[in-house]
Design an enzyme around this catalytic site. Structure first.
Site, PDB file in Angstrom:
ATOM      1  N   SER A 148      45.341  38.618  41.363  1.00 22.26           N
ATOM      2  CA  SER A 148      44.163  39.546  41.402  1.00 22.26           C
ATOM      3  C   SER A 148      43.184  38.872  41.213  1.00 22.26           C
ATOM      4  CB  SER A 148      44.738  41.202  41.639  1.00 22.26           C
ATOM      5  OG  SER A 148      44.516  41.013  40.665  1.00 22.26           O
ATOM      6  N   SER A 202      48.223  39.465  36.402  1.00 21.09           N
ATOM      7  CA  SER A 202      46.934  39.251  37.494  1.00 21.09           C
ATOM      8  C   SER A 202      45.299  38.503  36.800  1.00 21.09           C
ATOM      9  CB  SER A 202      45.875  40.296  38.106  1.00 21.09           C
ATOM     10  OG  SER A 202      46.566  41.119  39.027  1.00 21.09           O
ATOM     11  N   LYS A 226      34.680  39.752  37.246  1.00 21.58           N
ATOM     12  CA  LYS A 226      36.303  40.019  38.385  1.00 21.58           C
ATOM     13  C   LYS A 226      35.209  40.901  39.107  1.00 21.58           C
ATOM     14  CE  LYS A 226      41.048  40.534  39.887  1.00 21.58           C
ATOM     15  NZ  LYS A 226      42.232  41.347  39.350  1.00 21.58           N
TER      16      LYS A 226
END
Length: 474
Positions: free
Chosen positions: A156, A180, A81
């Site tokens: 996220s 997330s 990420k």
């Protein structure tokens, strides 16, 4: 080997690499080709590391052919990420002001995966600084759900979940500060674990002692999550909560052996007053039936006291305001309206209000401890109250559930994820069914504090009780 390596789990690929039935070069070439083919539609990467990944794969192949000792993840592709530092590879945090930021060193979790032979193929998308449950940013646009271009990927860690679900790479590093990892895992039908506090060292947390964010694994199968945990877990001097935490045999414990006879599981569909869609409710009931079929004794618990979004917000947004107020003042014109608004939400949170929220966090931890201390193995609830939201969902808009509209996304869509960031208990989202719209639904299981391996064992048994792994996005 014959067939597409992108359709195999990391555990399967690991066995094939170890027996020289497939080369790291073949695997890396295949996943990079898939990433390049799907990126225009899914938009789940902000950076692809094609040249670097192929160079690492050729080095891994030479080591394999020379008969040298191989790491746990030798030659296996992984994504990271774009909020987690990677040495020499851009880490933008999804924000325009950081579009050219290149860290000089890896985050501890990334370094551990590389040390075990994993090959970084790219950085996956995140909203600015992982600040919301939808994955979009002025820097890259929107990331689409792996199952439907009309739906959000969640967030996220939306890019991480989409890359895994769509078969680009079997392993992904994500993060989780309020759900997330688990939210996009549920939206895209993959496995998303938020481990116990301290099990994986977090080297980028500015407040290591009050931290409620986690660097996490996202995979297609429970066995692959165990594989990542085996590589990523372990103490590091950067994280006080990791010091002295032993690393169990995640891989061996996570095998779907035995049953749940004599084990007690507490369940609750939603905190009082929070809605659940009819297809999520039906899938949750079916999941409980599967757990009962494995021998578990089920008992309902009250969700009273778990509707804690205001407490989470007081802590989290205060951290954001401290970190980003200067950034907003200097670069507000290139940041999203939603991010700027979230930073501003903490303007009137006093020091007393913040400390009261921290007291409430302690009380919540003790409440979960008391539930699990009564001989219960774990807690069960839906990960989300409905399937993935529309691709153009506004964080500050209304949310629609079974034709009714509610005034706030966070407490109405994922009331069950935030509490366990605050308490530190391990929480996992597992695919458990599909809605009428054809989109995945997730089951969340909560384990005892730092009993992550035990939680993975139950998760593996649940995964083996259905055939959902055979369904893939079109």
């Amino acid at each position: 080997m014959n067939g597409d390596p992108c359709l195999l789990s990391a555990t399967e690929l690991r066995g094939l690499v170890a027996t020289k039935k497939i080369s790291p070069v073949e695997v890396t070439r295949a996943v990079l080709a898939r990433a390049e083919a799907l990126q225009p539609e899914l938009n789940c990467f902000i950076t692809l590391c094609g040249d670097e990944a192929m160079a690492a794969a050729r080095k891994a192949e030479r080591k394999m052919m020379a008969g040298e000792p191989l790491g746990l993840l030798h030659g296996l592709p992984v994504t990271v990420k774009d909020i987690v530092n990677t040495s020499g590879v851009k880490t933008t945090f999804g924000a325009v002001p950081y579009k050219d930021n290149v860290p000089s060193e890896d985050a501890v979790a990334v370094a551990k995966l590389r040390a075990e032979g994993a090959i970084l193929i790219g950085k996956t998308t995140t909203p600015e600084f992982g600040s919301k449950c939808l994955t979009d940013s002025p820097l890259f646009g929107r990331t689409r759900n792996a199952w439907s271009a009309e739906r959000s990927s969640g967030g996220s860690s939306g890019g991480a979940a989409v890359a895994v679900a769509s078969g680009i790479a079997p392993l992904a590093i994500a993060t989780d500060g309020g759900g997330s990892t688990r939210i996009p895992a549920a939206c895209n039908g993959v496995v998303g674990l938020k481990q116990s506090n301290g099990v994986i060292a977090h080297s980028q947390a500015l407040d290591a002692f009050g931290n409620q964010t986690y660097v996490t694994p996202t995979t297609r199968t429970v066995a692959d999550t165990a594989l990542m945990m085996q590589a990523m877990a372990g103490e590091d001097s950067c994280d006080p909560w990791s010091i002295g935490v032993p690393v169990p045999d995640f891989i061996g414990t996570a095998l779907p052996r035995g049953d749940l006879r004599g084990q007690r599981i507490l369940f609750c569909a939603s905190p009082p007053g929070r809605p659940v869609s009819s297809d999520v409710a039906a899938s949750f009931k079916a999941s409980l039936d599967r757990l009962a079929g494995l021998g578990a004794e089920l008992e309902e618990f009250s969700g009273e006291g778990f509707d804690i979004e205001p407490i989470w917000r007081a802590i989290n947004h205060t951290v954001w305001r401290t970190r980003f107020a200067k950034l907003v003042a200097e670069h507000g014109d290139v940041l999203s309206e939603a991010f700027v608004k979230q930073v501003a939400l903490a303007t009137n949170v006093s020091g007393v209000a913040y400390q009261e929220a921290m007291f409430a966090r302690t009380a919540l931890f003790r409440r979960v401890q008391s539930l699990l201390a009564r001989g219960h193995l774990l807690l069960a609830m839906p990960t989300l109250t409905r399937t993935a939201l529309p691709i153009d969902q506004d964080l500050f808009g209304t949310i629609e559930i079974d034709g009714k509209h509610f005034d706030s996304v966070r407490p109405h869509w994922f009331p069950w994820t935030m509490p366990f960031n605050m308490t530190g208990h391990p929480a996992i989202s597992l695919p458990c069914g599909f809605g009428r719209d054809g989109l995945p639904i997730g089951l969340q299981l909560i384990g005892r504090f730092r009993a992550d391996a035990e939680l993975l064992r139950v998760s593996a048994l649940f995964e083996a009780s259905h055939d959902l792994l055979s369904r893939r996005p079109g």
